[in-house]
Design an enzyme around this catalytic site. Sequence first.
Site, PDB file in Angstrom:
ATOM      1  CD  GLU A  94      -5.606  12.024  20.385  1.00 59.09           C
ATOM      2  OE1 GLU A  94      -6.134  12.591  19.412  1.00 59.09           O
ATOM      3  OE2 GLU A  94      -4.638  11.262  20.277  1.00 59.09           O
ATOM      4  CG  ASP A  96      -3.167   9.882  22.586  1.00 56.07           C
ATOM      5  OD1 ASP A  96      -4.276   9.614  22.187  1.00 56.07           O
ATOM      6  OD2 ASP A  96      -2.449  10.798  22.132  1.00 56.07           O
ATOM      7  CD  GLU A  98      -0.133   6.547  20.180  1.00 58.44           C
ATOM      8  OE1 GLU A  98      -0.632   6.517  19.048  1.00 58.44           O
ATOM      9  OE2 GLU A  98       0.831   7.276  20.479  1.00 58.44           O
ATOM     10  CD1 TRP A 188       5.038   5.868  13.531  1.00 62.72           C
ATOM     11  CD2 TRP A 188       5.321   5.871  15.754  1.00 62.72           C
ATOM     12  NE1 TRP A 188       3.806   5.713  14.123  1.00 62.72           N
ATOM     13  CE2 TRP A 188       3.948   5.712  15.477  1.00 62.72           C
ATOM     14  CE3 TRP A 188       5.748   5.900  17.093  1.00 62.72           C
ATOM     15  CZ2 TRP A 188       2.984   5.573  16.482  1.00 62.72           C
ATOM     16  CZ3 TRP A 188       4.790   5.776  18.099  1.00 62.72           C
ATOM     17  CH2 TRP A 188       3.425   5.607  17.784  1.00 62.72           C
TER      18      TRP A 188
END
Length: 278
Positions: A94, A96, A98, A188
């Site tokens: 993966e 990412d 974000e 978070w």
Amino acid sequence: MLLSSSLLLLCVLGRPATFEQDFRVTWSESHIRHIDQGRTVQLILDRSSGCGFASKVKYMFGRVSMKIKLVPGDSAGTVTAFYMNSDTDSVRDEVDFEFLGNRSGQPYTVQTNVYAHGKGDREQRVNLWFDPSADFHTYTILWNHKHIVFYVDDMPIRVYKNNEARGVPYPKMQAMGVYSTLWEADNWATRGGLEKIDWSKAPFSAYYKDFNIEGCSVPGPASCASNPSNWWEGAAYQELSAIEARKYRWVRINHIVYDYCQDKSRFPVTPPECLAGI
Ligand SMILES: *[C@@H]1O[C@H](CO)[C@@H](O)[C@H](O)[C@H]1NC(C)=O
């Protein structure tokens, strides 16, 4: 020679990607709108749901980019993601991006991570030096046999090198799909979960356009991914140019706010790819 170049044409997407042809909704169709005569996709997050979309096929190596305009104003507790994922649970690969929202006027944070053969825990965070909700910016993942580079417009913000020679796994055995989601993660996302989402500001929206995917689509001819004449494997893409290297240093010196490589409490033994330099 002729044969291999015609195979290449078959497996590399030879046109700009479009949402209708190349993507599908994966989560909450009712929260995705097509605006601007179908040129732009709006993702909506409200109390009832977030939403997401994914590419219809997977890709092996290549370059994927899209223009995104992030949630404006008070976006604390929201996460907008753009990533590639092999969708193979235990041996997941993966890559990412974000985008972690923030209170109005506070900087957006871009968290990047790389999972290779099931192992992630490689987070880095950069605070953006501009307001990414004021306008569209281009976010790009370049993935070849040498490295994975994350770009914000023309600025490399992260390089994950192929360090297999040092025993570090590298994503190169599995094709990955292209995904995006908008969701709530106020436990978070913003200041470690201290800043909660303000639902009175909902619905929250992020906007996407100008999808661009060049890569070997899977299923497709198996020889495509290992073809050294794919442009993204070319000399110019095997390492950062001198100008890119300068931009990358500027980002690292001025805008990085977290790097797992420096986190001694999480990793008393420095991960091997960190020792290999940036
Ligand atoms: C939000 O803003 C604070 C204060 O400027 C900053 O420390 C933090 O890195 C920003 N990003 C997130 C995701 O909390």
